[in-house]
Design a protein around this motif. Structure first.
Motif, short mmCIF file in Angstrom:
data_model
loop_
_atom_site.label_atom_id
_atom_site.label_comp_id
_atom_site.label_asym_id
_atom_site.label_seq_id
_atom_site.Cartn_x
_atom_site.Cartn_y
_atom_site.Cartn_z
N VAL A 287 0.87 -1.18 0.00
CA VAL A 287 0.00 0.00 0.00
C VAL A 287 0.91 1.23 0.00
O VAL A 287 1.63 1.49 0.96
N SER A 288 0.87 1.96 -1.10
CA SER A 288 1.81 3.06 -1.30
C SER A 288 1.14 4.39 -0.94
O SER A 288 0.54 5.05 -1.77
N VAL A 289 1.22 4.74 0.34
CA VAL A 289 0.53 5.94 0.80
C VAL A 289 1.46 7.16 0.82
O VAL A 289 1.02 8.30 0.84
N ALA A 290 2.77 6.90 0.80
CA ALA A 290 3.74 8.00 0.96
C ALA A 290 3.55 9.08 -0.09
O ALA A 290 3.22 8.80 -1.24
N ALA A 291 3.78 10.31 0.34
CA ALA A 291 3.80 11.43 -0.60
C ALA A 291 5.27 11.61 -1.00
O ALA A 291 6.00 12.41 -0.41
N ALA A 353 -6.80 6.99 -14.71
CA ALA A 353 -5.64 6.97 -15.61
C ALA A 353 -4.38 6.56 -14.84
O ALA A 353 -3.55 5.79 -15.34
N LYS A 354 -4.28 7.03 -13.61
CA LYS A 354 -3.09 6.72 -12.80
C LYS A 354 -3.00 5.24 -12.47
O LYS A 354 -1.93 4.65 -12.44
N ARG A 355 -4.15 4.61 -12.24
CA ARG A 355 -4.17 3.17 -11.93
C ARG A 355 -3.53 2.38 -13.07
O ARG A 355 -2.71 1.49 -12.85
N ARG A 357 -1.56 3.70 -15.53
CA ARG A 357 -0.20 4.15 -15.76
C ARG A 357 0.78 3.50 -14.77
O ARG A 357 1.89 3.15 -15.11
N LYS A 358 0.31 3.33 -13.53
CA LYS A 358 1.21 2.79 -12.49
C LYS A 358 1.06 1.28 -12.34
O LYS A 358 1.60 0.70 -11.38
N THR A 359 0.31 0.64 -13.23
CA THR A 359 0.02 -0.80 -13.19
C THR A 359 -0.29 -1.31 -11.78
O THR A 359 0.24 -2.33 -11.35
N1 CTP Z 1 4.55 7.45 -5.76
C1 CTP Z 1 5.70 6.73 -5.63
N2 CTP Z 1 6.90 7.24 -6.02
C2 CTP Z 1 6.96 8.48 -6.56
C3 CTP Z 1 5.77 9.25 -6.69
C4 CTP Z 1 4.58 8.71 -6.29
O1 CTP Z 1 5.64 5.60 -5.13
N3 CTP Z 1 8.12 8.94 -6.93
C5 CTP Z 1 3.27 6.84 -5.40
C6 CTP Z 1 2.54 7.47 -4.23
O2 CTP Z 1 2.87 6.81 -3.03
C7 CTP Z 1 1.09 7.20 -4.59
C8 CTP Z 1 1.09 7.23 -6.10
O3 CTP Z 1 2.44 7.01 -6.49
O4 CTP Z 1 0.67 5.92 -4.22
C9 CTP Z 1 0.59 8.47 -6.76
O5 CTP Z 1 1.19 9.62 -6.22
P1 CTP Z 1 0.76 11.04 -6.77
O6 CTP Z 1 1.62 12.06 -6.10
O7 CTP Z 1 -0.72 11.21 -6.71
O8 CTP Z 1 1.09 10.91 -8.28
P2 CTP Z 1 2.36 11.20 -9.10
O9 CTP Z 1 3.00 9.93 -9.49
O10 CTP Z 1 3.24 12.17 -8.39
O11 CTP Z 1 1.69 11.84 -10.41
P3 CTP Z 1 1.19 13.33 -10.66
O12 CTP Z 1 2.15 14.23 -9.96
O13 CTP Z 1 1.23 13.44 -12.13
O14 CTP Z 1 -0.21 13.41 -10.14
#
Ligand code: CTP
Length: 412
Positions: A287-291, A353-355, A357-359
């Motif tokens: 579960v990838s919650v980190a920002a 779209a992100k789902r 793109r990030k598989t």
């Molecule tokens: N994430 C990650 N590694 C990164 C950036 C994001 O693992 N370098 C993960 C976050 O933990 C989250 C998901 O990707 O689960 C989406 O993060 P988000 O910030 O919404 O998206 P971005 O990939 O940054 O795309 P965008 O900035 O175009 O919205």
């Protein structure tokens, strides 16, 4: 049958029980007995007010230990100083917790043995409040409780019912068995009573959760980061652990306490987070919650960048690795990969779209244009291959429980 028998193990732990001044103090004597039956020893401090309701002699006879009550008692201090006392247990329990003792603890006032111990302790504190309903409802009491909760304190009760003062309402101390359950939950390292009593559908499963921001250094004293508090990720890690999962929580710098029942790995940068995640694989769920910071300064020198009168050199950034994408396409990919999408507009469209793109299998979308980042509530939208499921606005704890239950359902 005691709970220990039900759980199959006997705890060999000690609490420091602070008995405050209230009519409910007599219940704390029962609590000592209930705990002893569960293998939990009590060392007791009684406040001056507490001694008006129960005697140190009774508490000592039941606990089989010295009872402490006076900060300035030299015999007591020589035997065990207040600092040592505050560290000598696995958990500190305040029962009954009066409005006064909580107000002092919330503000760091330490003017007797009990409050000094509360300020000095490095252990978790569980409060079992007991007071008149008006005192309980008073804005000041509620404010103090919020402060204590933010500092990581746990609470059990109060219950509603008839009170010794003749009024009816919330403020009656929880019953000894109930307090003992909360103590056992805290000592067993589960975050909630659900974690102690509830089913464990994720037993045998491993979970990897990332949380918090990352910090990308510009020079030895400056960095790029974001407002993530880590609250949602920590709550999800705790909720998965409460359901029995073996959880590794990989966290950027945050100022909240981790759930007691997870393996915490602290990192600072995105590159470190990726390395820690790879090291934690294989895992059943990610579960990838980190920002995660999307970019990092291309260079970070060993010396602080100095002003030289001219405009500063532009900051050259390079892209950080996408941790979610890396893990979701790895050879040893977790069988369920859940990403988060922080969006400020067109939430479902971007998340869908992100789902892809990030598989990842699921994306939890949330609108971060409001008070989500750093706040205590969240409104999640779960996007899967079946579409988008909008959840109501819930506390981050409740959102976490709901997601953990969904994950358990997936593996059922
Ligand atoms: N994430 C990650 N590694 C990164 C950036 C994001 O693992 N370098 C993960 C976050 O933990 C989250 C998901 O990707 O689960 C989406 O993060 P988000 O910030 O919404 O998206 P971005 O990939 O940054 O795309 P965008 O900035 O175009 O919205």
């Amino acid at each position: 049958m005691g709970r220990n028998a039900a759980l199959g193990t006997v705890l060999n732990k000690r609490i420091l029980l602070i008995i405050g001044g209230g009519i409910a103090a007599y219940k704390s004597l029962f609590l000592i007995r209930v705990l002893a039956k569960r293998g939990i020893a009590s060392r007791v401090i009684i406040t001056r007010g507490g001694t008006e309701f129960v005697t140190p002699l009774s508490a000592g006879a039941l606990s089989g230990d010295n009872v402490y009550s006076d900060l300035w008692d030299l015999t007591d201090e020589a035997e065990m100083g207040h600092i040592e006392l505050s560290r000598s247990a696995d958990l500190v329990v305040v029962a009954p917790a009066t409005a006064d003792i909580m107000a002092k603890a919330a503000h760091g006032i330490a003017n007797d043995l009990a409050t000094t111990t509360l300020l000095a302790t490095d252990k978790r504190v569980l409060y079992a409040p007991a007071m008149n309903v008006r005192m309980w409802e008073a804005a000041a009491t509620q404010r103090n409780i919020e402060t204590l909760k933010k500092d990581g304190a746990l609470f059990i009760g109060p219950d509603a019912g008839a009170m010794a003062c003749g009024e009816f309402g919330e403020g009656r101390m929880a019953e000894p068995e109930e307090i003992a359950d909360a103590i056992e939950a805290a000592l067993r390292g589960v975050t909630t009573l659900d974690g102690l009593k509830g089913p464990k559908p994720l037993n045998g499963k491993s979970a990897l959760v990332t949380a918090g921001p990352t910090r990308e250094p510009i020079d030895p004293v400056r960095y790029l980061s974001n407002h993530s508090s880590g609250k949602q990720g920590y709550a999800i890690a705790g909720a998965l652990a409460d359901l029995g999962a073996d959880v590794t929580l990989i966290s950027g710098p945050v100022s909240i306490r981790p759930p007691a029942n997870v393996n915490l790995v602290k990192i600072e940068t995105a590159v470190e987070m990726l390395a820690a995640c790879k090291a934690a694989l294989p895992s059943d769920v990610f579960v990838s919650v980190a920002a995660v910071a999307d970019w990092r300064p291309a260079e970070c020198g060993a010396k602080k960048i100095k002003k030289n009168g001219d405009s500063p050199a532009p900051l050259i950034l390079e892209e950080n690795p996408d941790i979610l994408k890396t893990l979701s396409t790895a050879e040893n990919r977790p069988s369920l990969v859940v990403g988060f999408a922080a969006e400020t507009n067109d939430v479902i469209k971007h998340a869908t779209a992100k789902r892809l793109r990030k598989t990842c299998d699921w994306i939890v979308a949330n609108d971060v244009s409001g008070d989500v980042m750093g706040g205590d509530h969240n409104k999640m939208i779960l996007v899967t291959e079946d579409g988008a499921d909008e959840w109501p606005r819930l506390s981050k704890q409740d959102s976490a429980k709901r997601l953990a239950a969904k994950i358990a359902e997936h593996f059922a």
